[in-house]
Design an enzyme around this catalytic site. Sequence first.
Site, PDB file in Angstrom:
ATOM      1  CE  LYS A 119      -4.466  -1.597   1.535  1.00  0.00           C
ATOM      2  NZ  LYS A 119      -5.626  -1.376   2.402  1.00  0.00           N
ATOM      3  CE  LYS A 201      -7.933 -12.278  -4.055  1.00  0.00           C
ATOM      4  NZ  LYS A 201      -7.346 -11.912  -2.779  1.00  0.00           N
ATOM      5  CE  LYS A 204     -13.156  -4.306  -2.896  1.00  0.00           C
ATOM      6  NZ  LYS A 204     -13.893  -4.758  -1.755  1.00  0.00           N
TER       7      LYS A 204
END
Length: 336
Positions: A119, A201, A204
């Site tokens: 992140k 995977k 979203k």
Amino acid sequence: MENQNTVRKPRALSCIQPSGVPTLGNYLGALRNWVDMQDEYECFFAVADLHAITVRQEPAKFRQQIREMFALLLAIGLNPEKSLLFVQSQVPSHAQLAWLLACHTQYGELSRMTQFKDKAQKHADNINLGLFAYPSLMAADILLYRPDVVPVGADQKQHVELTRDIGERFNSLYGDVFVIPEPTIMKTGARVRSLQEPARKMSKSDENQNAFISLKDDPDTVMRKFRRAVTDSEACVCYGEGKDGINNLMEIYSACTGKPLDGIEAEFDGRGYGDFKTAVGEAVADTLRPIQERFREFMADKAQLDALMKQGAERAETVARRTLDKAMKKMGFVII
Ligand code: TRP
């Protein structure tokens, strides 16, 4: 003491961030398992909104996302009569215990967290203290409720392990306060992959909208996305190596219908991919339809939704506060 009582059900806790609409992958892989756990475990499920602000949120949109995530948890079948459902920020003990735990979490430990490293790279302009301390807050979420198991995806395992280390450290300094949970990686549900790049995977945040099914996708969108799903040139609905696309569709179909993989091979023996994709699309649309209906109902009654949040928050705070008080007392704070 309560943990030595063998008659009580084991306790489970998990949380989900209100960051966008979950995908079919989140549902089949994780959320649906939460629903199934409700009878066997005493469950605590929360919307982790405090964790979501480690990256910037737009306030009006954020508020909507918190409500929607709570409504979605109800819509998939989490039952507030059976389980304790709440929003993290509405239970003040979380932020309070997080501070105590932050003072027992080492810089070196936090620096090793792979999610932090990822992140920090993605949001290089906003590497804030909260992003770094995220695991201390997560440890508070967990330790407050004394769960036996914490069902999480593989990406959160490192955080649960750090939670155990922090809890053990605290206990050895001040005496037994926390129950150390098992690092439970869920008995895996379906591992749903991207419809466009099935080696990856389903996510979203994929830029390609056709790569994922959102739980809000209407039947037409679902059908269109499955029709466009990447397969192979073999024209055989059979599970095997080098058939990532078909394997994925078979797993999705199996998860939605309960049919085993060999049964699916038999069902589509001699039929083309077109037929199969239509069947998968329909099975997914049928799975989502009742969830979407209930979701709309919950979202349409804001007063009821807020009342359910309030009830959950009050019950959660009662449980959490007991642990927080105990931790503070053991540390030497003056409890009034
Ligand atoms: N960090 C988790 C995630 O991003 C969400 C989360 C917050 C969580 N607190 C938790 C999960 C406590 C399990 C237990 O998926």
